[in-house]
Design an enzyme around this catalytic site. Structure first.
Site, PDB file in Angstrom:
ATOM      1  N   SER A   1       6.061 -40.314  -9.033  1.00  0.00           N
ATOM      2  CA  SER A   1       6.422 -39.588 -10.262  1.00  0.00           C
ATOM      3  C   SER A   1       6.383 -40.605 -11.389  1.00  0.00           C
ATOM      4  CB  SER A   1       7.847 -39.028 -10.128  1.00  0.00           C
ATOM      5  OG  SER A   1       8.355 -38.669 -11.402  1.00  0.00           O
TER       6      SER A   1
ATOM      7  N   TYR B   1      16.235 -40.751  -7.803  1.00  0.00           N
ATOM      8  CA  TYR B   1      14.836 -40.283  -7.827  1.00  0.00           C
ATOM      9  C   TYR B   1      13.885 -41.383  -8.330  1.00  0.00           C
ATOM     10  CZ  TYR B   1      11.023 -36.981  -8.917  1.00  0.00           C
ATOM     11  OH  TYR B   1       9.816 -36.315  -8.985  1.00  0.00           O
TER      12      TYR B   1
ATOM     13  N   ASP C   1      10.219 -30.421   8.909  1.00  0.00           N
ATOM     14  CA  ASP C   1      11.182 -31.030   7.990  1.00  0.00           C
ATOM     15  C   ASP C   1      10.816 -32.513   7.906  1.00  0.00           C
ATOM     16  OD1 ASP C   1      13.299 -32.258   6.740  1.00  0.00           O
ATOM     17  OD2 ASP C   1      14.851 -31.254   7.921  1.00  0.00           O
TER      18      ASP C   1
ATOM     19  N   LYS D   1      11.147 -43.175  -5.975  1.00  0.00           N
ATOM     20  CA  LYS D   1       9.731 -42.942  -6.285  1.00  0.00           C
ATOM     21  C   LYS D   1       9.038 -44.280  -6.576  1.00  0.00           C
ATOM     22  CE  LYS D   1       9.148 -38.393  -6.067  1.00  0.00           C
ATOM     23  NZ  LYS D   1       8.233 -37.761  -5.101  1.00  0.00           N
TER      24      LYS D   1
ATOM     25  N   CYS E   1       3.456 -34.234  -0.452  1.00  0.00           N
ATOM     26  CA  CYS E   1       4.096 -33.760  -1.696  1.00  0.00           C
ATOM     27  C   CYS E   1       5.574 -33.425  -1.522  1.00  0.00           C
ATOM     28  CB  CYS E   1       3.381 -32.517  -2.219  1.00  0.00           C
ATOM     29  SG  CYS E   1       1.716 -32.830  -2.806  1.00  0.00           S
TER      30      CYS E   1
ATOM     31  N   ASP F   1       5.911 -27.530   5.854  1.00  0.00           N
ATOM     32  CA  ASP F   1       6.936 -27.170   4.868  1.00  0.00           C
ATOM     33  C   ASP F   1       8.131 -26.594   5.605  1.00  0.00           C
ATOM     34  OD1 ASP F   1       6.386 -26.599   1.523  1.00  0.00           O
ATOM     35  OD2 ASP F   1       8.259 -25.866   2.397  1.00  0.00           O
TER      36      ASP F   1
HETATM   37  N1  NAD Z   1       6.467 -30.750 -10.840  1.00  0.00           N
HETATM   38  C1  NAD Z   1       6.590 -31.857 -11.512  1.00  0.00           C
HETATM   39  O1  NAD Z   1       6.657 -31.851 -12.749  1.00  0.00           O
HETATM   40  C2  NAD Z   1       6.624 -33.190 -10.792  1.00  0.00           C
HETATM   41  C3  NAD Z   1       6.659 -34.350 -11.562  1.00  0.00           C
HETATM   42  C4  NAD Z   1       6.685 -35.573 -10.931  1.00  0.00           C
HETATM   43  C5  NAD Z   1       6.659 -35.654  -9.547  1.00  0.00           C
HETATM   44  N2  NAD Z   1       6.623 -34.514  -8.824  1.00  0.00           N
HETATM   45  C6  NAD Z   1       6.599 -34.657  -7.366  1.00  0.00           C
HETATM   46  O2  NAD Z   1       5.621 -33.811  -6.821  1.00  0.00           O
HETATM   47  C7  NAD Z   1       6.018 -33.375  -5.525  1.00  0.00           C
HETATM   48  C8  NAD Z   1       5.895 -31.855  -5.455  1.00  0.00           C
HETATM   49  O3  NAD Z   1       6.699 -31.291  -6.464  1.00  0.00           O
HETATM   50  P1  NAD Z   1       6.592 -29.744  -6.861  1.00  0.00           P
HETATM   51  O4  NAD Z   1       6.988 -29.647  -8.291  1.00  0.00           O
HETATM   52  O5  NAD Z   1       5.286 -29.229  -6.413  1.00  0.00           O
HETATM   53  O6  NAD Z   1       7.797 -29.148  -5.997  1.00  0.00           O
HETATM   54  P2  NAD Z   1       8.002 -27.692  -5.366  1.00  0.00           P
HETATM   55  O7  NAD Z   1       9.492 -27.528  -5.327  1.00  0.00           O
HETATM   56  O8  NAD Z   1       7.189 -26.649  -6.062  1.00  0.00           O
HETATM   57  O9  NAD Z   1       7.440 -27.865  -3.876  1.00  0.00           O
HETATM   58  C9  NAD Z   1       8.053 -28.705  -2.958  1.00  0.00           C
HETATM   59  C10 NAD Z   1       7.845 -28.132  -1.577  1.00  0.00           C
HETATM   60  O10 NAD Z   1       8.452 -29.055  -0.636  1.00  0.00           O
HETATM   61  C11 NAD Z   1       9.131 -28.299   0.346  1.00  0.00           C
HETATM   62  N3  NAD Z   1      10.193 -29.116   0.954  1.00  0.00           N
HETATM   63  C12 NAD Z   1      11.391 -29.453   0.419  1.00  0.00           C
HETATM   64  N4  NAD Z   1      12.110 -30.179   1.293  1.00  0.00           N
HETATM   65  C13 NAD Z   1      11.341 -30.309   2.409  1.00  0.00           C
HETATM   66  C14 NAD Z   1      11.532 -30.940   3.671  1.00  0.00           C
HETATM   67  N5  NAD Z   1      12.675 -31.587   3.966  1.00  0.00           N
HETATM   68  N6  NAD Z   1      10.532 -30.879   4.582  1.00  0.00           N
HETATM   69  C15 NAD Z   1       9.374 -30.220   4.299  1.00  0.00           C
HETATM   70  N7  NAD Z   1       9.137 -29.588   3.130  1.00  0.00           N
HETATM   71  C16 NAD Z   1      10.118 -29.631   2.194  1.00  0.00           C
HETATM   72  C17 NAD Z   1       9.676 -27.090  -0.394  1.00  0.00           C
HETATM   73  O11 NAD Z   1       9.976 -26.011   0.482  1.00  0.00           O
HETATM   74  C18 NAD Z   1       8.534 -26.775  -1.351  1.00  0.00           C
HETATM   75  O12 NAD Z   1       7.621 -25.850  -0.773  1.00  0.00           O
HETATM   76  C19 NAD Z   1       7.426 -33.923  -5.301  1.00  0.00           C
HETATM   77  O13 NAD Z   1       7.355 -35.104  -4.542  1.00  0.00           O
HETATM   78  C20 NAD Z   1       7.914 -34.229  -6.717  1.00  0.00           C
HETATM   79  O14 NAD Z   1       8.865 -35.274  -6.743  1.00  0.00           O
HETATM   80  C21 NAD Z   1       6.601 -33.274  -9.411  1.00  0.00           C
END
Ligand code: NAD
Length: 265
Positions: A155, A168, A59, A172, A86, A38
């Site tokens: 997603s 997005y 990253d 995705k 994720c 992360d």
């Molecule tokens: N939460 C939802 O409702 C939802 C719905 C559909 C899809 N998603 C997908 O699920 C995944 C996780 O989403 P979430 O809601 O848990 O997000 P979140 O924001 O809670 O967590 C994302 C994490 O990724 C890290 N991150 C961001 N950019 C980064 C980089 N360049 N390198 C390394 N780490 C990085 C952030 O620091 C964070 O800890 C994503 O791919 C998102 O598109 C989430």
């Protein structure tokens, strides 16, 4: 079955928050040693400590950073057999937006599109292919010749992209598109590739809305056919565990969404 045995190594990107955090927790609860990738060092290190794992500041958009992260994970716990991706980074915007100042339409810049393509799609390829190379060079885990499982996060926007989600949604969809050809590419080395398309999950991003706009929060919960609430990150993590251990799940894209279908906006 791909037995998730005590001490097996796993990598979870975005493991400092939300769905990645819950996945890292579930894998650790199953006995695996998890390395969290992360960019959020404070939260990543804290969660790694809490689950008895390791944190690597990675990253996902940076090739060298990812290569070093995998080296770090493997030197700590050996070759990862489960990789859950994720993390992502993207931008929002309509293809054509009305610019009040100039009184004319403005095109969403190609540069903005490329940013999301890198942060979602290219990064998914990067994480999956780096992990696959390490897995391919490891000993098989079972009679099937299985060497590991990779789970990507798409997603529901991959199928129901809303207004403002041109970047997005399409990127995705690209993540889903990686799954079958990659599973086929990796069949001879016994590595499975799948993706999960979450609906709306209660992660920090969404929970912020609960305080900011309680009315919209209630509407959002009511918009899910059943159960009438957002998904819990633990429900996502539960599916991750099943995908990881069930050898027959391969080349598949799962919707996990309480039957929601997103409207245009
Ligand atoms: N939460 C939802 O409702 C939802 C719905 C559909 C899809 N998603 C997908 O699920 C995944 C996780 O989403 P979430 O809601 O848990 O997000 P979140 O924001 O809670 O967590 C994302 C994490 O990724 C890290 N991150 C961001 N950019 C980064 C980089 N360049 N390198 C390394 N780490 C990085 C952030 O620091 C964070 O800890 C994503 O791919 C998102 O598109 C989430």
């Amino acid at each position: 079955m791909m037995k998730l045995v005590e001490g097996m190594s796993a990598v979870v990107t975005g493991g400092a928050s939300g769905l990645g955090k819950a996945s890292a927790q579930a894998l650790a609860d199953a006995g695996l040693k998890v390395t969290i990738f992360d960019v959020n060092e404070e939260a990543g290190e804290a969660h790694a400590r809490a689950i008895g794992g390791t944190f690597a500041r990675v990253d996902i958009t940076d090739e060298q950073s990812v290569a070093e992260g995998f080296e770090r994970a493997r030197s700590a716990y050996g070759q990862e057999r489960v990789t859950v991706h994720c993390a992502m980074t993207s931008r929002r915007g309509k293809t054509l937006g009305w610019d009040k100042e100039s009184g004319a339409y403005k095109r969403l810049a190609t540069e903005d599109y490329a940013f999301g393509a890198e942060g979602i799609l290219v990064s998914s390829y990067r994480i999956a292919s780096h992990s696959a190379l390490g897995m391919a060079n490891s000993e098989p885990l079972n009679e099937d010749g299985e060497r590991g499982a990779i789970v990507l996060t798409a997603s529901v926007a991959a199928q129901d992209g809303q207004i403002g989600q041109v970047i997005y949604g399409s990127c995705k969809a690209g993540v889903n598109g990686l799954v079958l050809p990659m599973a086929r590419d990796l069949m001879d080395v016994g590595i499975r590739v799948n993706s999960v398309m979450p609906g709306i999950f209660a992660t920090p991003l969404m929970l912020g809305m609960k305080d900011r706009n309680p009315q919209m929060w209630d509407q959002l919960n009511a918009s899910v056919p059943f159960p009438k609430r957002l998904g819990e990150p633990e429900e996502f993590a539960s599916l991750i565990l099943e995908i990881a251990r069930n050898s027959y799940i391969n080349g598949h894209q799962f919707r996990l969404d309480g039957a929601i279908r997103m409207p245009p906006k």
